[in-house]
Motif scaffolding. Structure first.
Motif, mmCIF file in Angstrom:
data_model
loop_
_atom_site.group_PDB
_atom_site.id
_atom_site.type_symbol
_atom_site.label_atom_id
_atom_site.label_comp_id
_atom_site.label_asym_id
_atom_site.label_seq_id
_atom_site.Cartn_x
_atom_site.Cartn_y
_atom_site.Cartn_z
ATOM 1 N N UNK A 189 62.722 78.333 47.666
ATOM 2 C CA UNK A 189 61.951 78.277 46.427
ATOM 3 C C UNK A 189 60.581 78.931 46.642
ATOM 4 N N UNK A 190 59.891 79.194 45.551
ATOM 5 C CA UNK A 190 58.559 79.789 45.626
ATOM 6 C C UNK A 190 57.536 78.670 45.816
ATOM 7 N N UNK A 191 56.674 78.820 46.818
ATOM 8 C CA UNK A 191 55.647 77.828 47.115
ATOM 9 C C UNK A 191 54.286 78.516 47.184
ATOM 10 N N UNK A 192 53.246 77.713 47.064
ATOM 11 C CA UNK A 192 51.876 78.190 47.239
ATOM 12 C C UNK A 192 51.248 77.365 48.350
ATOM 13 N N UNK A 193 50.607 78.047 49.301
ATOM 14 C CA UNK A 193 50.013 77.385 50.457
ATOM 15 C C UNK A 193 48.541 77.763 50.535
#
Length: 141
Positions: free
Chosen positions: A22-26
């Motif tokens: 999935x697309x994540x933001x870190x």
């Protein structure tokens, strides 16, 4: 047996593994924001992100990278997709809380060859027929 299984990792790590693909933001300690496809997450929270966009700590610093590896100790927080709210792990937690730690039916039971060995051992203890040399009929008696 814990809520998340026998592998001894906690709920946040299991959730992170569920987010793979999935697309994540870190956000990192350096102030960078990295958004991309979570390809792999390790138990130490090291992340391998593909097709990422890195927003640098200075305004306007934006670059696209094919892949990036973020060490777990450098992570401040991770934004996960909303769909994980309905992850199967949370159903296990609800069951665990409701039934006082008892695993769901069928979980933790032996299967395959292990089940056959355990079944045979319990039959021997009860004085059942057993297998080779196990108190059977018609031999040397």
């Amino acid at each position: 047996m814990s809520v998340v299984g026998n592998n001894r990792v906690g709920i946040p790590i299991v959730l992170l593994h569920d987010a793979e693909g999935a697309v994540v933001t870190v956000e990192t300690k350096r102030g960078e924001l990295i958004r991309g496809l979570l390809f792999e997450a390790e138990d130490m929270m090291n992340l391998y992100i593909k097709k990422a966009v890195v927003l640098g700590p200075t305004p306007g610093a934006k670059r696209k990278v094919e892949q990036v590896y973020v060490r777990g100790t450098e992570i401040v927080f991770i934004v996960l997709p909303e769909m994980l709210r309905h992850a199967p792990m949370f159903q296990r937690i609800k069951h665990w809380r409701k039934h006082g730690g008892a695993p769901p039916e069928g979980v933790g039971m032996a299967v395959g060859q292990t089940a056959a060995i355990l079944r045979k051992a319990s039959e021997r203890r009860r004085g059942g027929f057993g297998g080779r040399g196990g108190g059977g009929f018609g031999r040397g008696g």
